[in-house]
Design a protein around this motif. Structure first.
Motif, PDB file in Angstrom:
ATOM      1  N   ARG A   1      24.852   4.831   0.042  1.00  0.00           N
ATOM      2  CA  ARG A   1      24.243   6.050   0.558  1.00  0.00           C
ATOM      3  C   ARG A   1      25.238   7.217   0.494  1.00  0.00           C
ATOM      4  N   CYS A   2      24.725   8.410   0.222  1.00  0.00           N
ATOM      5  CA  CYS A   2      25.594   9.593   0.159  1.00  0.00           C
ATOM      6  C   CYS A   2      26.048   9.970   1.568  1.00  0.00           C
ATOM      7  N   ILE A   3      27.360  10.133   1.723  1.00  0.00           N
ATOM      8  CA  ILE A   3      27.919  10.465   3.028  1.00  0.00           C
ATOM      9  C   ILE A   3      27.522  11.875   3.450  1.00  0.00           C
ATOM     10  N   GLU A   4      27.320  12.758   2.447  1.00  0.00           N
ATOM     11  CA  GLU A   4      26.987  14.152   2.755  1.00  0.00           C
ATOM     12  C   GLU A   4      25.516  14.336   3.116  1.00  0.00           C
ATOM     13  N   CYS A   5      24.613  13.673   2.369  1.00  0.00           N
ATOM     14  CA  CYS A   5      23.200  13.998   2.590  1.00  0.00           C
ATOM     15  C   CYS A   5      22.292  12.798   2.833  1.00  0.00           C
ATOM     16  N   ASN A   6      22.828  11.612   3.010  1.00  0.00           N
ATOM     17  CA  ASN A   6      22.035  10.447   3.422  1.00  0.00           C
ATOM     18  C   ASN A   6      21.149   9.868   2.314  1.00  0.00           C
TER      19      ASN A   6
ATOM     20  N   LYS B   1      26.214   8.074  -8.146  1.00  0.00           N
ATOM     21  CA  LYS B   1      25.931   9.503  -8.033  1.00  0.00           C
ATOM     22  C   LYS B   1      24.807   9.752  -7.034  1.00  0.00           C
ATOM     23  N   CYS B   2      24.975  10.817  -6.260  1.00  0.00           N
ATOM     24  CA  CYS B   2      23.909  11.198  -5.325  1.00  0.00           C
ATOM     25  C   CYS B   2      22.888  12.040  -6.077  1.00  0.00           C
ATOM     26  N   PRO B   3      21.603  11.633  -6.065  1.00  0.00           N
ATOM     27  CA  PRO B   3      20.579  12.389  -6.794  1.00  0.00           C
ATOM     28  C   PRO B   3      20.324  13.765  -6.177  1.00  0.00           C
ATOM     29  N   SER B   4      20.751  13.959  -4.952  1.00  0.00           N
ATOM     30  CA  SER B   4      20.482  15.235  -4.289  1.00  0.00           C
ATOM     31  C   SER B   4      21.630  16.232  -4.471  1.00  0.00           C
ATOM     32  N   CYS B   5      22.816  15.910  -3.959  1.00  0.00           N
ATOM     33  CA  CYS B   5      23.927  16.876  -4.040  1.00  0.00           C
ATOM     34  C   CYS B   5      24.795  16.661  -5.272  1.00  0.00           C
ATOM     35  N   LYS B   6      24.494  15.604  -6.049  1.00  0.00           N
ATOM     36  CA  LYS B   6      25.195  15.292  -7.318  1.00  0.00           C
ATOM     37  C   LYS B   6      26.634  14.825  -7.144  1.00  0.00           C
TER      38      LYS B   6
END
Ligand SMILES: [Zn+2]
Length: 248
Positions: free
Chosen positions: A186-191, A219-224
């Motif tokens: 999971r992305c630490i910045e945006c979940n 890779k985070c699909p939201s914040c990249k």
């Protein structure tokens, strides 16, 4: 003036002043109230309570207290099944998701790091937190017990510890999540859930040293944001191992 006797069990004592902990004490009142209002007036949010015995019989939150009542209040035992009594707490969420209050930014990052679903914004207000909790069936994590006293709140937890590592352990134990740790998910910045990505697709964006030494990327699909098992990884791994080794 009426009088009742109260006894709080286990971690419910965390909310009480020293002289009232782990013992029966007298409490005086003028107007009859529900047992829920009485318990919350003493400082304990209803979301922490699973069982109330009045004169040995289990009652619900609406019970109107009487002069002379002997009241025992028990916390939520996540893994203990007590039959034949009235459980007051909503059923535990099977796969807990959370919404955290504004004081728990660091805890949020740690929980996401081990793969837990936690919504957080540093400008969430209480109404937004309660609405998200109800709409998305998320347990509220908070350092403010006021929010947990609201009638509509069903799942919530007052975080006791102040050090973030201890808070993480506290949450894992309270919600029985030790087997659900999944680092790098999971992305630490945006979940958002991370996706594994091939090195060739991103090597232009990475420092040459990283391209040379690493082969696994997410890779985070939201914040990249791109994640790899770099210098912080070993430290994180040690921490995660210590979490997984908590005694059941
Ligand atoms: Zn992200």
């Amino acid at each position: 003036m009426h009088k009742v006797y109260l006894r709080f069990y286990e971690e419910l004592n965390d909310f009480l002043p020293e002289e009232k902990r782990k013992k029966r004490f007298a409490h005086q009142f003028i107007d009859r109230t529900s047992v829920k209002d009485l318990i919350e007036s003493i400082g304990i949010p209803h979301t922490e309570v699973d069982m109330i015995l009045v004169n040995g019989k289990s009652v619900n939150f609406k019970y109107l207290i009487n002069d002379g009542d002997d009241i025992s209040v028990y916390p939520v035992f996540e893994s203990l099944d007590i039959t034949d009594v009235q459980h007051l707490r909503a059923k535990p969420l099977r796969k807990p998701k959370f919404v955290a209050d504004v004081h728990l930014g660091r805890l949020t990052r740690y929980l996401r790091m081990i793969g837990l679903d936690v919504l957080y914004k540093n400008n969430f207000n209480d109404d937004e937190i309660v609405q998200l909790s109800l709409k998305e069936k998320r347990a509220i994590l908070t350092k403010d017990r006021g929010i947990l006293k609201r009638n509509e709140v069903t799942h919530g937890y007052w975080v006791r510890n102040t050090k973030v590592e201890e808070q993480v352990m506290e949450i894992l134990e309270r919600f029985d999540l030790k087997n659900q740790i999944k680092e790098f998910s999971r992305c630490i910045e945006c979940n958002e859930l991370l996706l594994q990505i091939e090195k060739e697709k991103i090597d232009q964006q990475l420092p040459p040293k990283v391209v040379k030494s690493q082969n696994e990327f997410y890779k985070c699909p939201s914040c990249k944001k791109i994640y790899w098992k770099g210098s912080h990884y070993q430290r994180m791994l040690t921490f995660i191992h210590s979490l997984k080794n908590i005694e059941h």
